[in-house]
Design a protein around this motif. Structure first.
Motif, PDB file in Angstrom:
ATOM      1  N   ALA A 299       1.020  -1.348   0.241  1.00 40.11           N
ATOM      2  CA  ALA A 299      -0.003  -0.021  -0.249  1.00 40.11           C
ATOM      3  C   ALA A 299       1.025   1.473   0.161  1.00 40.11           C
ATOM      4  O   ALA A 299       0.610   2.519  -0.821  1.00 40.11           O
ATOM      5  N   GLU A 300       1.722   1.439   1.111  1.00 45.34           N
ATOM      6  CA  GLU A 300       2.678   2.493   0.535  1.00 45.34           C
ATOM      7  C   GLU A 300       3.791   2.951  -0.120  1.00 45.34           C
ATOM      8  O   GLU A 300       3.967   3.893  -1.090  1.00 45.34           O
ATOM      9  N   SER A 301       4.681   1.774  -0.918  1.00 44.97           N
ATOM     10  CA  SER A 301       4.503   1.999  -1.804  1.00 44.97           C
ATOM     11  C   SER A 301       3.895   2.401  -2.813  1.00 44.97           C
ATOM     12  O   SER A 301       4.874   2.586  -4.308  1.00 44.97           O
ATOM     13  N   LEU A 302       2.548   2.306  -3.396  1.00 45.70           N
ATOM     14  CA  LEU A 302       1.774   2.445  -4.073  1.00 45.70           C
ATOM     15  C   LEU A 302       1.000   3.962  -3.745  1.00 45.70           C
ATOM     16  O   LEU A 302       0.126   4.294  -4.885  1.00 45.70           O
ATOM     17  N   GLY A 303       1.814   4.591  -2.900  1.00 45.12           N
ATOM     18  CA  GLY A 303       0.950   5.888  -2.066  1.00 45.12           C
ATOM     19  C   GLY A 303      -0.443   5.937  -0.826  1.00 45.12           C
ATOM     20  O   GLY A 303      -0.974   7.118  -1.469  1.00 45.12           O
ATOM     21  N   HIS A 304      -0.825   4.394  -0.765  1.00 43.37           N
ATOM     22  CA  HIS A 304      -2.019   4.654  -0.762  1.00 43.37           C
ATOM     23  C   HIS A 304      -0.582   4.023   1.793  1.00 43.37           C
ATOM     24  O   HIS A 304       0.100   3.859   1.372  1.00 43.37           O
ATOM     25  N   THR A 305      -2.374   3.774   2.539  1.00 43.03           N
ATOM     26  CA  THR A 305      -1.923   3.778   3.617  1.00 43.03           C
ATOM     27  C   THR A 305      -2.144   1.827   3.515  1.00 43.03           C
ATOM     28  O   THR A 305      -3.411   1.894   3.018  1.00 43.03           O
ATOM     29  N   ASP A 306      -2.501   1.249   4.815  1.00 47.99           N
ATOM     30  CA  ASP A 306      -2.442   0.425   5.040  1.00 47.99           C
ATOM     31  C   ASP A 306      -4.512   0.985   5.372  1.00 47.99           C
ATOM     32  O   ASP A 306      -4.434   1.773   5.918  1.00 47.99           O
ATOM     33  N   GLY A 307      -4.920  -0.912   5.309  1.00 47.00           N
ATOM     34  CA  GLY A 307      -6.682  -0.521   5.893  1.00 47.00           C
ATOM     35  C   GLY A 307      -7.431  -0.503   4.536  1.00 47.00           C
ATOM     36  O   GLY A 307      -8.272   0.097   4.756  1.00 47.00           O
ATOM     37  N   GLU A 308      -7.101  -1.251   3.952  1.00 49.57           N
ATOM     38  CA  GLU A 308      -7.967  -1.459   1.685  1.00 49.57           C
ATOM     39  C   GLU A 308      -8.146   0.025   2.039  1.00 49.57           C
ATOM     40  O   GLU A 308      -9.080   0.181   1.337  1.00 49.57           O
ATOM     41  N   THR A 309      -7.542   1.123   2.025  1.00 47.28           N
ATOM     42  CA  THR A 309      -7.132   2.358   1.172  1.00 47.28           C
ATOM     43  C   THR A 309      -6.752   2.026  -0.109  1.00 47.28           C
ATOM     44  O   THR A 309      -7.435   2.652  -0.769  1.00 47.28           O
ATOM     45  N   THR A 310      -6.046   1.388  -0.486  1.00 50.63           N
ATOM     46  CA  THR A 310      -5.433   1.014  -1.717  1.00 50.63           C
ATOM     47  C   THR A 310      -6.927   0.493  -2.822  1.00 50.63           C
ATOM     48  O   THR A 310      -7.428  -0.503  -2.283  1.00 50.63           O
ATOM     49  N   PRO A 311      -7.141   0.664  -3.734  1.00 50.15           N
ATOM     50  CA  PRO A 311      -7.958   0.372  -4.732  1.00 50.15           C
ATOM     51  C   PRO A 311      -7.328  -1.271  -5.343  1.00 50.15           C
ATOM     52  O   PRO A 311      -5.610  -1.713  -5.563  1.00 50.15           O
ATOM     53  N   PRO A 312      -8.779  -1.801  -5.140  1.00 47.63           N
ATOM     54  CA  PRO A 312      -7.634  -3.383  -5.631  1.00 47.63           C
ATOM     55  C   PRO A 312      -7.631  -3.646  -6.789  1.00 47.63           C
ATOM     56  O   PRO A 312      -5.988  -4.488  -7.171  1.00 47.63           O
ATOM     57  N   GLY A 313      -7.657  -2.930  -7.764  1.00 45.23           N
ATOM     58  CA  GLY A 313      -6.939  -3.426  -9.398  1.00 45.23           C
ATOM     59  C   GLY A 313      -5.678  -2.371  -9.270  1.00 45.23           C
ATOM     60  O   GLY A 313      -5.070  -3.163  -9.550  1.00 45.23           O
ATOM     61  N   GLN A 314      -4.805  -1.582  -8.418  1.00 43.85           N
ATOM     62  CA  GLN A 314      -3.645  -1.474  -8.094  1.00 43.85           C
ATOM     63  C   GLN A 314      -2.733  -2.801  -6.948  1.00 43.85           C
ATOM     64  O   GLN A 314      -1.644  -3.023  -7.199  1.00 43.85           O
ATOM     65  N   VAL A 315      -3.347  -2.883  -6.163  1.00 42.27           N
ATOM     66  CA  VAL A 315      -3.026  -4.182  -5.476  1.00 42.27           C
ATOM     67  C   VAL A 315      -2.967  -5.526  -6.286  1.00 42.27           C
ATOM     68  O   VAL A 315      -2.517  -6.192  -6.713  1.00 42.27           O
TER      69      VAL A 315
END
Length: 265
Positions: free
Chosen positions: A52-68
């Motif tokens: 998440a952090e490497s993609l510019g987000h934070t942990d806690g399912e804030t990252t869009p699933p497509g990016q994950v």
């Protein structure tokens, strides 16, 4: 393709040996995954917080699933060893879609948490067991016996008395294994006596988190642990080292002196 994924899943599962655990230094991108595999580790695991952090987000399912899943696909393409993914609690996807996207990315294992990533609220044992059973059924239908690691979040609560929570942890672990999990992960449980008791009382493989203050790798092996993860620890350590290099640059010095051994004489 299905046969190859099934073979990778079988290879990953075989690494879970009580007393001789799978060691998984968690990666976050293709480069770190190559480093893990290049160091000789027989599998690569991801860390949800690090990805998440490497993609510019934070942990806690804030990252869009497509990016994950795109990041997961890049990792799986980068290495020739099995890949298992930390997928929080599934990003709100239905189990069949979760498994489909996992396999499409080329991964053959996953972690699922039993608390809400956004609020920290623990889910009922029955609800979590149902989720795990649906994931197992979806994997079976796809013809790939994915390695399902069921996280137990009882010990995340600040100030929690871990000894008092151990019976509930054993109950959850037993239920999750019966639902189809291959391994259970009582994250942050580090007391050797309690961890040993949980290992003895649980009818399946147990994952421990390596971190400061936890037992060493030989100690965890002696306790009967079957899998050791590093979570976001390596990502955090890499970031701390990078900051030291940047501080050296900012001060007008040579950043690479940080990595040089001291001269002897």
């Amino acid at each position: 393709m299905t046969d190859d994924l099934a073979a990778r899943a079988a290879a990953l599962r075989a690494l879970h040996r009580p007393g001789d655990p799978a060691i998984l230094p968690n990666a976050w991108d293709a480069g770190s995954a190559r480093q893990v595999a290049g160091a000789g580790f027989p599998a690569v695991a991801t860390s949800s917080s690090a990805v998440a952090e490497s993609l510019g987000h934070t942990d806690g399912e804030t990252t869009p699933p497509g990016q994950v899943f795109a990041a997961l696909a890049r990792i799986a393409r980068a290495v020739a060893v099995p890949v298992t993914a930390d997928l929080e609690r599934g990003y709100g996807l239905r189990p069949a879609e979760l498994v489909e996207r996992l396999l499409d990315a080329g991964a053959v294992g996953l972690n699922l948490e039993d608390s809400d990533p956004r609020t920290g609220r623990l889910f009922d044992v029955e609800a979590q067991a149902d989720l795990l059973a649906e994931v197992r059924a979806a994997a079976d239908a796809a013809g790939v016996p994915v390695v399902l690691n069921a996280r137990i979040d009882l010990f995340l609560s600040p100030g929690a008395e871990h000894a008092a929570r151990l019976p509930e942890a054993v109950r959850r672990a037993t239920s999750y294994l019966a639902a189809g999990a291959d391994c259970v992960y009582p994250i942050l449980l580090a007391d050797p006596e309690l961890l040993s008791k949980l290992v003895a009382d649980v009818p399946g493989a147990v994952n421990a988190l390596a971190r400061p203050g936890a037992p060493t790798l030989p100690e965890l092996a002696a306790l009967g642990v079957a899998r050791v993860s590093y979570g976001g620890g390596l990502y955090a350590a890499t970031g701390a080292h990078t900051r030291r290099l940047l501080d050296a640059v900012k001060a007008g010095g040579d950043p690479f002196v940080v990595d040089r051994p001291a001269a002897s004489g």
